[in-house]
Enzyme design. Structure first.
Site, mmCIF file in Angstrom:
data_model
loop_
_atom_site.group_PDB
_atom_site.id
_atom_site.type_symbol
_atom_site.label_atom_id
_atom_site.label_comp_id
_atom_site.label_asym_id
_atom_site.label_seq_id
_atom_site.Cartn_x
_atom_site.Cartn_y
_atom_site.Cartn_z
ATOM 1 N N MET A 33 14.107 3.045 33.288
ATOM 2 C CA MET A 33 14.661 2.213 32.212
ATOM 3 C C MET A 33 14.332 0.744 32.490
ATOM 4 S SD MET A 33 18.104 4.106 30.949
ATOM 5 C CE MET A 33 19.205 3.559 32.233
ATOM 6 N N LEU A 36 12.676 -2.965 37.219
ATOM 7 C CA LEU A 36 12.094 -2.245 38.364
ATOM 8 C C LEU A 36 12.383 -2.950 39.688
ATOM 9 C CD1 LEU A 36 8.607 -1.294 36.861
ATOM 10 C CD2 LEU A 36 10.757 -0.014 36.774
ATOM 11 N N HIS A 37 12.682 -2.146 40.693
ATOM 12 C CA HIS A 37 12.890 -2.666 42.043
ATOM 13 C C HIS A 37 12.073 -1.792 43.011
ATOM 14 C CE1 HIS A 37 15.532 0.764 42.384
ATOM 15 N NE2 HIS A 37 16.289 0.313 41.396
ATOM 16 N N GLY A 39 12.785 0.593 44.825
ATOM 17 C CA GLY A 39 13.032 2.032 44.698
ATOM 18 C C GLY A 39 12.070 2.642 43.690
ATOM 19 N N HIS A 40 11.968 2.003 42.503
ATOM 20 C CA HIS A 40 11.033 2.504 41.485
ATOM 21 C C HIS A 40 9.589 2.444 42.017
ATOM 22 C CE1 HIS A 40 14.300 0.862 38.732
ATOM 23 N NE2 HIS A 40 14.213 2.119 38.355
ATOM 24 N N GLU A 151 16.287 10.022 44.876
ATOM 25 C CA GLU A 151 17.491 10.744 45.313
ATOM 26 C C GLU A 151 18.742 9.906 45.126
ATOM 27 O OE1 GLU A 151 16.913 11.973 49.345
ATOM 28 O OE2 GLU A 151 15.757 13.737 48.754
ATOM 29 N N ASP A 153 19.968 8.796 42.464
ATOM 30 C CA ASP A 153 20.722 9.462 41.391
ATOM 31 C C ASP A 153 20.632 10.965 41.656
ATOM 32 O OD1 ASP A 153 21.399 7.166 39.566
ATOM 33 O OD2 ASP A 153 19.239 6.909 39.710
ATOM 34 N N SER A 188 19.364 -0.597 43.161
ATOM 35 C CA SER A 188 19.726 -0.153 41.819
ATOM 36 C C SER A 188 19.560 -1.328 40.870
ATOM 37 C CB SER A 188 21.190 0.300 41.806
ATOM 38 O OG SER A 188 21.668 0.370 40.482
ATOM 39 N N ARG A 190 21.446 -1.988 38.600
ATOM 40 C CA ARG A 190 22.789 -2.528 38.369
ATOM 41 C C ARG A 190 23.198 -3.573 39.405
ATOM 42 N NH1 ARG A 190 25.372 0.407 34.419
ATOM 43 N NH2 ARG A 190 24.325 2.363 33.956
HETATM 44 O O1 PAF Z 1 17.228 7.054 36.194
HETATM 45 C C1 PAF Z 1 16.953 6.466 35.130
HETATM 46 O O2 PAF Z 1 16.524 5.316 35.119
HETATM 47 C C2 PAF Z 1 17.178 7.190 33.812
HETATM 48 O O3 PAF Z 1 18.327 7.970 33.857
HETATM 49 C C3 PAF Z 1 15.957 7.997 33.332
HETATM 50 C C4 PAF Z 1 15.661 9.146 34.287
HETATM 51 C C5 PAF Z 1 14.756 7.105 33.220
HETATM 52 C C6 PAF Z 1 16.241 8.619 31.959
HETATM 53 O O4 PAF Z 1 16.489 7.644 31.010
#
Ligand code: PAF
Length: 282
Positions: A33, A36-37, A39-40, A151, A153, A188, A190
């Site tokens: 979504m 990006l950090h 982790g992504h 992991e 989430d 995260s 957040r």
């Molecule tokens: O983990 C997330 O950022 C979201 O839940 C995802 C998997 C992109 C689905 O919208």
């Protein structure tokens, strides 16, 4: 280094994918979504290693927010995200608008039973239906061979693994380790909402979990260790611990003692921000 190719429509994405498929290339997708950090970026690196072509998707999915304010306030940082992806040389960044994912009259919901009952599923009604529905769309739109999820989430990872199997989507779901800040806080999007003060308290969640896990491994009493961990988290300034559960690593069944591979999972509120974390307890 050239900026990644940004695609905003499904039609354009399909053209690109058709070329790759014709050449027999494998496709990896990293659904995000945005905001990006590291982790992504670790997921993107894993996808680059495992696949010929990599698509990163950025879509802030309204269906998975049970609170409209949370959706409105979710960080939107597309330019910054594209800049972070440039050195990783992804093939495409897919940034669909709402109509590409949920066209007029969209009436389908993907719902995964059982593993969505507790934890975040219990505290965020409808959240996992929203996740399962959008992830199914992103899997089918990207026609990916492999999909990469953190992991961090953990319940989400189990949900998407289950749905990919149940619906024969032909995509292998790959879970990648949580990436942490130096002080242990799980990365995260957040975390961007934490004030400077709250940021200094945030790692206590992970520290309390590690201490509880250590106690469990040493044969300590679950109820006592749990109460101590919650007290420690609240002393650090968290206002509410939504859950702090020991669950079976695969089925997410609640466990009373450490008799199988397990995961300790928590969600707690700090200064208006909901943080989640989980660690393996084997
Ligand atoms: O983990 C997330 O950022 C979201 O839940 C995802 C998997 C992109 C689905 O919208």
């Amino acid at each position: 280094m050239t900026a990644p190719k940004i695609i905003r429509t499904l039609a354009e994405l399909r053209t690109e994918i058709a070329r790759w498929k014709a050449a027999g290339e494998t496709i990896g997708v990293v659904p995000t979504m945005g905001a990006l950090h590291q982790g992504h970026l670790s997921l993107v690196r894993a996808a680059k290693e495992g696949c010929d072509r990599v698509i990163v998707t950025i879509f802030i999915n309204p269906k998975q927010f049970n609170n409209p304010e949370d959706y409105e306030n979710y960080p939107r940082t597309e330019e910054d995200d594209a800049r972070k992806l440039t050195p990783l040389a992804v093939d495409v960044v897919y940034v669909p608008d709402g109509t590409q994912i949920y066209p007029d009259g969209f009436a389908t919901t993907v719902s995964v039973d059982g593993i969505t009952d507790g934890l975040c599923g219990a505290h965020r009604p409808g959240h996992f239906d929203g996740v399962a529905t959008v992830v199914t769309k992103l899997f089918t739109q990207s026609q990916a061979d492999r999909a990469y999820f953190g992991e961090k989430d953990y319940q989400q990872l189990q949900v998407v693994t289950r749905l990919a199997r149940d619906l024969d989507l032909g995509v292998e779901v790959i879970g990648c380790p949580t990436i942490r800040e130096e002080d242990g806080l799980a990365m995260s999007s957040r975390n961007l909402h934490l004030s400077d003060r709250a940021r200094t308290w945030a790692p206590e969640l992970n520290r309390a979990m590690e201490e509880m896990a250590e106690g469990l491994r040493g044969g300590g009493d679950m109820a006592t260790l749990r109460a101590e961990a919650i007290a420690r988290i609240e002393r650090a300034g968290f206002t509410e611990v939504e859950y702090l559960d020991l669950r079976a690593a695969d089925t997410l069944e609640l466990m009373g003692s450490l008799d199988r591979p397990a995961r300790l999972l928590a969600a707690a509120w700090l200064a208006g921000v909901r943080l989640i974390d989980n660690i393996a307890v084997n």
